[in-house]
Scaffold this active site. Structure first.
Site, short mmCIF file in Angstrom:
data_model
loop_
_atom_site.label_atom_id
_atom_site.label_comp_id
_atom_site.label_asym_id
_atom_site.label_seq_id
_atom_site.Cartn_x
_atom_site.Cartn_y
_atom_site.Cartn_z
N GLY A 1 0.83 -1.20 0.00
CA GLY A 1 0.00 0.00 0.00
C GLY A 1 0.86 1.24 0.00
N ARG A 2 0.28 2.33 -0.46
CA ARG A 2 1.00 3.60 -0.53
C ARG A 2 0.00 4.73 -0.41
NH1 ARG A 2 5.92 5.58 -2.82
NH2 ARG A 2 6.53 3.43 -3.22
N GLY A 3 0.36 5.77 0.33
CA GLY A 3 -0.51 6.92 0.49
C GLY A 3 0.30 8.16 0.79
N VAL B 1 3.32 1.23 2.94
CA VAL B 1 3.04 0.09 3.80
C VAL B 1 3.69 -1.16 3.19
CG1 VAL B 1 1.28 -1.28 4.97
CG2 VAL B 1 0.86 1.12 4.46
N LYS C 1 4.21 0.29 8.36
CA LYS C 1 4.07 1.56 7.64
C LYS C 1 5.21 2.49 7.99
CE LYS C 1 0.81 4.93 6.10
NZ LYS C 1 -0.60 5.19 5.84
N ASP D 1 -8.92 11.83 6.65
CA ASP D 1 -8.64 11.27 5.32
C ASP D 1 -9.44 9.98 5.11
OD1 ASP D 1 -7.57 11.14 2.81
OD2 ASP D 1 -5.65 10.31 3.44
#
Length: 804
Positions: free
Chosen positions: A525-527, A532, A546, A638
């Site tokens: 995952g990426r944000g 992550v 993370k 968010d």
């Protein structure tokens, strides 16, 4: 044999934080010196640097710039404190005083710039990863920030308001204030202004058009006067100026700059080429920018060759190193009509406001010339055909082309210049084109003197004596500190053990997590807050690890936040197992969720109606707990499908809730939010318009997520076809609202909006309820009209046990 005490002293000195080549922050009583090249503040991710930047011969400004150099070795400056008052290259300092004020002093101790702040609390000056230089308390309250006083550049997440202004630089090598400004005018419109030596004028949007006309597309009906560029390259303004980069999407570094030529451009950084690429600009034709070639000149533009500037006939360049000075006449002209002649410049237009000494409609060219000859102050005339009225207009002028002359074959009209009859043959020669002589290096010395201190032998002796005594005291002090340091190591380990018992966390080392994630090799995952990775801990538990990109928080503040996260416990919140706070590294360790995010499952079409309803209810329960039930009031800030994870039974778990600002009960101080938080499409209007931030921002985002889950469509763009068969883009909320409001009693509006992947297998009544709840949550006009999350849970629970 080596003295062991001396070895200890040397080791302590070498381990001093001041031996680092760059600093993360400075505290009260500390300073940065122009004499020390290593006195540079860097952001946590080292994207930005701040310090003394050379702007000339022994001249420096305190600035912020992108740390990465371009292909030519230069750096891109985004902010300057003293752009119009450089300081000396020796003995100048930026100091954070004990009063809480930041002052920039020149070598003669003259204060050149100051933040004009006071604070009784402990404050630090820190450079954030956003490029914002922030003076804040240890609790995170912002006392001053560079984002409130931009120079010529707007960075992503930097709010542009009625109180801010962008001013261009004088030239590519001269960083002082130039001639062009971007600002919100009194009619609430974002405009570009030319401020010349003699006159100023608006040139964008086109001053001849009304702001609300289709070609301009602005709105004057909102007086909030705010605009922002998000990291993906989308710009939104309260006057409806909305545009996006050609390479829209997260990834490239971006900046919006008022350039030296007066054009407003959005740039994206090409990392491989190490060069900025224009991804949007306000004006495609530079000749429409006022003052671009200076007075008494004519600008022409061709897509192949670009812009060129030429002097008017019988005029010469005023400064061969700077075309903003324009041209000056090289003739003397007496007020004698018999000695005057008019030279025609075909296909030319002019912008010289305030210099028409008359306006005469429906006249002939000869009449207009005679009118100009009758007035000695008349320098020429403009003769234009008015297509709407069907006749010519005469504009005699006391000054011609004072702001900008523009030549183009698209113009059918002409300009006539009044010149002496002598040397008529010279008028047939081509006008002089600008040829800038960049080889001339012009250095302007500052008019500033410095007093030289007189040497005093007695003072020197006392100084050396004091230094000797001080050296002895420092050695003794360091020895004591070493002993205390060893004691603190033992007590610190005990304290960390108590912290683990109290919070349920385990404090991991960075090496442990690096090994568990196999050197962070499996990204899941990426944000905006970090990346992550999947990992296996030493006890064989599978975890999500993370790495936080926003590492500008100190260790004490980070530990305070994660300890609060550790006390949160709800079946619809992701469980956090531990953390790492080591050096600059900040990591969180979560439970691994098998089925990934809601966003992934919506894309793969794996969710049926019952699962979607349970996800809506479970997400509402988790947010209600954060807002109203937990020990600390937490705003998520968010909420989006990527932050709602689904376990093995497809039960939702809200993640990333601990990365928002933790607020105490009893009220909200909106100033603690140093930047806009959230994701485009899911952000409540309060963020953009600088309104008070409450739990209703999460309610709004929840409503958007529910509409996306119901319809299977993007929240930012829904393609629809109008009555003429033309495709158009609509926002999801607007589209669903119109479908519901425009439906008749028997119209199947629900079937028109529901995700077709559900194949009609859903309860129409419950679906309509869920749509209405989502629309009420996503109310844009009045945040108080949005329900609380606990109210949403109450409404949905009333239908949970009904048969599906």
């Amino acid at each position: 044999m080596c003295d062991p005490f001396l070895f200890i002293v040397i080791s302590l000195l070498l381990s001093s934080p001041f031996s680092s080549s760059a600093l993360l922050r400075i505290s009260k009583g500390s300073f940065l010196s122009v004499d020390e090249p290593n006195d540079v503040l860097v952001s946590a991710s080292r994207v930005f640097s701040s310090g003394f930047y050379p702007v000339g011969d022994n001249a420096y400004c305190f600035a912020i710039w992108f740390s990465q150099s371009l292909d030519d070795g230069s750096h891109t400056v985004v902010w300057m404190a003293n752009r119009d008052r450089p300081v000396n290259g020796q003995s100048s300092k930026l100091t954070l005083l004990k009063t809480g004020n930041v002052v920039l002093k020149d070598a003669d101790r003259l204060i050149v710039w100051t933040t004009k702040t006071t604070s009784a609390s402990l404050v630090q000056l820190e450079l954030y990863d956003t490029g914002n230089l922030v003076l804040h308390t240890l609790e995170g309250k912002i006392v001053w920030q560079s984002f409130d006083s931009p120079t010529n550049t707007l960075l992503p997440q930097q709010l542009f308001t009625r109180n801010t202004i962008l001013v261009s630089s004088r030239s590519q090598s001269n960083y002082s204030s130039g001639f062009y400004k971007l600002f919100f005018d009194d009619d609430n419109i974002l405009r570009l202004l030319f401020v010349g030596l003699e006159i100023s004028s608006i040139y964008w949007p086109d001053p001849w058009q009304r702001a609300w006309q289709f070609e301009v597309g602005r709105s004057t009906y909102n007086n909030s006067r705010t605009a922002i560029l998000d990291p993906s390259g989308q710009f939104n303004s309260s006057d409806h100026l909305n545009f996006s980069a050609t390479d829209l999407g997260t990834g490239p570094k971006r900046r919006l700059t008022v350039d030296v030529d007066g054009n407003l451009r959005l740039y994206s950084l090409n990392e491989k080429l190490r060069a900025w690429v224009v991804s949007w600009q306000a004006m495609s034709n530079p000749c429409t920018i006022h003052g671009i070639c200076g007075p008494n000149s004519l600008c022409t533009y061709a897509a192949e060759s670009g812009r060129s500037c030429k002097c008017l006939p019988r005029h010469k360049m005023k400064n061969h190193t700077d075309w903003s000075y324009g041209c000056e006449q090289d003739f003397n002209f007496s007020c004698n009509n018999d000695e005057a002649v008019f030279i025609k410049l075909p296909h030319a237009d002019v912008a010289s406001y305030g210099y028409d000494f008359g306006y005469f409609p429906n006249q002939t060219l000869e009449w207009c010339k005679v009118k100009c000859l009758q007035d000695c102050s008349c320098k020429g005339l403009q003769f234009k055909f008015d297509e709407a009225r069907g006749y010519y207009l005469c504009y005699p002028k006391t000054k011609l082309l004072n702001i900008n002359g523009y030549g183009s074959m698209q113009f059918g009209d002409s300009i006539y210049i009044k010149l002496p009859k002598s040397n008529l043959s010279s008028y047939d020669k081509p006008t002089e084109e600008f040829g800038l002589d960049c080889s001339r290096q012009v250095t302007t010395r500052l008019d500033r003197t410095y007093k030289k201190k007189q040497d005093n032998g007695t003072v020197k002796f006392l100084l050396w004596f004091a230094c000797g005594c001080g050296g002895v005291e420092i050695i003794g002090f360091l020895f004591v500190q070493y002993v205390l340091f060893r004691n603190r190591q033992v007590s610190g380990a005990t304290e960390n053990g108590y912290l683990q018992i109290a919070t349920g966390f385990k404090r991991f080392t960075y090496d442990e997590l690096k090994k568990a994630s196999r050197n962070f090799s499996v990204e899941i995952g990426r944000g905006g807050s970090g990346v992550v990775y999947k990992g296996t801990l030493s006890d064989n538990r599978v975890a999500a690890i993370k790495r936080l990109s926003e590492a500008n928080r100190g260790e004490a503040e980070f530990l305070a936040e994660v300890s609060t996260i550790g006390r949160l416990n709800h079946m619809n919140l992701i469980e956090t197992w531990g953390y790492c706070a080591e050096g600059k590294h900040r990591l969180l360790v979560y439970e691994y969720i098998e089925h990934g995010s809601l966003a992934e499952n919506l894309t793969s079409n794996t969710l049926d109606w019952k699962q979607r309803f349970e996800i809506a209810l479970g997400t509402a329960k988790g947010l209600a707990y954060l807002h109203e039930e937990c020990l600390e009031w937490v705003l998520h800030c968010d909420v989006k499908p990527q932050n709602i994870l689904l376990d093995s039974n497809y039960h939702p778990k809200v993640s990333d809730f601990g990365l928002s600002k933790l607020l105490n009960r009893g009220g909200i101080d909106n100033s603690i939010f140093s930047r806009i938080r959230g994701t485009r499409g899911y952000m409540a209007p309060e963020w953009v318009f600088n309104l008070p931030i409450t739990s209703k921002v999460d309610v709004y985002s929840y409503g958007i997520v529910m509409l996306e889950m119901i319809t299977g469509r993007s929240p930012t763009s829904v393609q629809t076809m109008d009555d003429n068969g033309v495709m158009e883009q609509r926002r999801l909320v607007t589209w669903v609202t119109e479908k519901m409001d425009g439906a008749t009693e028997n119209a199947a509006w629900i079937e028109e909006i529901v995700d077709c992947n559900m194949d009609g297998e859903y309860d129409k009544g419950k679906m309509e309820l869920l749509v209405r709840v989502a629309l009420q949550c996503a109310d844009q006009e009045d945040k108080d009209a949005r329900p609380t999350m606990s109210k949403v849970v109450e409404v949905l629970l009333g239908h949970e046990n009904d048969d599906f």
